[in-house]
Design a protein around this motif. Sequence first.
Motif, PDB file in Angstrom:
ATOM      1  N   LYS A 128       8.545 -33.175 114.135  1.00  0.00           N
ATOM      2  CA  LYS A 128       9.082 -34.539 114.135  1.00  0.00           C
ATOM      3  C   LYS A 128       8.452 -35.355 115.275  1.00  0.00           C
ATOM      4  O   LYS A 128       8.008 -36.485 115.068  1.00  0.00           O
ATOM      5  CB  LYS A 128      10.600 -34.434 114.324  1.00  0.00           C
TER       6      LYS A 128
ATOM      7  N   ILE B  32      15.692 -40.867 102.901  1.00  0.00           N
ATOM      8  CA  ILE B  32      16.274 -40.033 103.967  1.00  0.00           C
ATOM      9  C   ILE B  32      17.439 -39.166 103.477  1.00  0.00           C
ATOM     10  O   ILE B  32      17.924 -38.334 104.228  1.00  0.00           O
ATOM     11  CB  ILE B  32      16.738 -40.871 105.184  1.00  0.00           C
ATOM     12  N   ARG B  34      18.406 -36.139 101.844  1.00  0.00           N
ATOM     13  CA  ARG B  34      17.658 -34.929 101.503  1.00  0.00           C
ATOM     14  C   ARG B  34      18.414 -33.988 100.577  1.00  0.00           C
ATOM     15  O   ARG B  34      17.802 -33.168  99.898  1.00  0.00           O
ATOM     16  CB  ARG B  34      17.229 -34.166 102.782  1.00  0.00           C
ATOM     17  N   THR B  48      17.951 -37.141 106.930  1.00  0.00           N
ATOM     18  CA  THR B  48      16.926 -36.859 107.935  1.00  0.00           C
ATOM     19  C   THR B  48      16.644 -38.165 108.673  1.00  0.00           C
ATOM     20  O   THR B  48      16.607 -39.235 108.056  1.00  0.00           O
ATOM     21  CB  THR B  48      15.650 -36.276 107.285  1.00  0.00           C
ATOM     22  N   SER B  52      12.985 -40.235 115.654  1.00  0.00           N
ATOM     23  CA  SER B  52      14.026 -39.461 116.336  1.00  0.00           C
ATOM     24  C   SER B  52      14.932 -40.332 117.191  1.00  0.00           C
ATOM     25  O   SER B  52      16.087 -40.012 117.387  1.00  0.00           O
ATOM     26  CB  SER B  52      13.404 -38.337 117.155  1.00  0.00           C
ATOM     27  N   THR B  57      20.099 -44.606 112.977  1.00  0.00           N
ATOM     28  CA  THR B  57      20.489 -43.298 112.433  1.00  0.00           C
ATOM     29  C   THR B  57      22.003 -43.094 112.472  1.00  0.00           C
ATOM     30  O   THR B  57      22.616 -42.700 111.490  1.00  0.00           O
ATOM     31  CB  THR B  57      19.790 -42.172 113.227  1.00  0.00           C
ATOM     32  N   ARG B  81      19.222 -33.207 109.164  1.00  0.00           N
ATOM     33  CA  ARG B  81      18.177 -32.220 108.884  1.00  0.00           C
ATOM     34  C   ARG B  81      16.843 -32.713 109.437  1.00  0.00           C
ATOM     35  O   ARG B  81      16.359 -33.776 109.048  1.00  0.00           O
ATOM     36  CB  ARG B  81      18.085 -31.995 107.373  1.00  0.00           C
ATOM     37  N   LEU B  82      16.258 -31.947 110.336  1.00  0.00           N
ATOM     38  CA  LEU B  82      15.011 -32.380 110.992  1.00  0.00           C
ATOM     39  C   LEU B  82      13.770 -32.022 110.192  1.00  0.00           C
ATOM     40  O   LEU B  82      12.766 -32.736 110.217  1.00  0.00           O
ATOM     41  CB  LEU B  82      14.890 -31.737 112.373  1.00  0.00           C
ATOM     42  N   ALA B  85       9.926 -33.136 108.396  1.00  0.00           N
ATOM     43  CA  ALA B  85      10.054 -34.432 109.045  1.00  0.00           C
ATOM     44  C   ALA B  85       9.858 -35.558 108.039  1.00  0.00           C
ATOM     45  O   ALA B  85       8.990 -35.481 107.161  1.00  0.00           O
ATOM     46  CB  ALA B  85       9.026 -34.554 110.175  1.00  0.00           C
ATOM     47  N   TRP B  86      10.655 -36.604 108.210  1.00  0.00           N
ATOM     48  CA  TRP B  86      10.585 -37.762 107.317  1.00  0.00           C
ATOM     49  C   TRP B  86       9.171 -38.328 107.273  1.00  0.00           C
ATOM     50  O   TRP B  86       8.452 -38.342 108.276  1.00  0.00           O
ATOM     51  CB  TRP B  86      11.544 -38.853 107.801  1.00  0.00           C
TER      52      TRP B  86
END
Lengths: 251, 159
Positions: A128, B32, B34, B48, B52, B57, B81-82, B85-86
């Motif tokens: 990420k 996003i 998921r 997701t 970050s 969010t 959920r990481l 990655a998006w």
Amino acid sequence: MRDSARIEYVLRFGDGALVLAQRLCAWVAHAPVMEEDVAVANVSLDLFGQARMWLSYAGELEGAGRDEDRLAFHRDAREFHNVLLVERPNGDFADTTVRGYFYDLWASLALSELAGSHDERIAAIAQKSRKENAYHLRRSQDWIVRLGDGTQESHARVTRAVDELWRYTGELFIGDDVDAVAVGDGFGFAPEALREPWLERVRATFAQATLDVPPDTWMQRGGKQGVHTEDLGYLLAEMQVLPRSMPEAVW
Amino acid sequence: MVSRAGVDEIRAILDGVRDPEMPALSITDLGIVREIRQEDDTVVVALTPTYSGCPATRVIQDDVVRALHENGIESVRVEVRLAPAWSTDWLTPRGRERLREFGIAPPSGIVDGPVVVSVACPRCGSFATRERSHFGSTPCKALYRCDVCLEPFEYVKPH
């Protein structure tokens, strides 16, 4: 030892992102142009987000009920494990740019390694963060070239910043016992291995920026182990004052 | 497991949850959401984060819970959920179109493809545009200006 090594390892990345984020947000409303004000705020925000992911994982690993806020706001300087580079003061725009470039370039290599970690959570956080870091590096590298190959004044300032900050880059590539556990258990990488790829990129960018790469010199170290420069204490004092004076405060 | 019909119903509710920073987009357009599943009596929605540190969010998480509550679903849990990655590759075609209509240029090309240098102006369609800043009003955007209609606009960066 093995668990505590993993916690400290995760804290190193989290504290690095947190301290740099805190440094950068001091530029907001003080950057030389509007676009840079926006950019520096964005980079800072990304780094705060990354710090949050790392620190919440460290808190979970520790299992003592400390969440990311507790870890960020209720530890003293000796308990921070960031590299010294990120705690160096902002100085002028050249100092901030050089510090950012050295860090961003290292982070791009480090996060690529961590993206393959056997620890799924570390790998996820790194994957990420890596995408965000790519934009940070693109910007800081562009600025190194613009300032280095810019005016006499910008060249002189960026040269002075490089000479000042170079001694803080050695620590990025020095492994210790914690790194050894990380390599042995497959959740991390050997810092030494990143030195040559990092230097190679610095040489290429500096050549374009008409800057000289400083000669090998004695390097400062200790941040990863919690031994910091005086400047970190002032940074933490400012960052932590509210939650420390009003520990029950909520948003 | 939630039944197929149940998942579709929940997804339809989530279609109505907007991105607070880019209200032209629903969170399903953004890619996003998921997973939607049921654990006992609880509906679990896996989201997701886009970036970050994106402040939206948290707002989105609260909005998801609120929207499901308003539709009679009492027990809701949002899971962050990481991985993976998006990526802007997950923006739906409808989402891209909505962005353009809203005046924001959708990402050009795909993330792992060749770098796309030209970004079309969302107002006049011209490719004679210039980047003014890699970063914009939110982490996901860059600032551009069109050389033809002279309007500034935002561009969602490939990510």
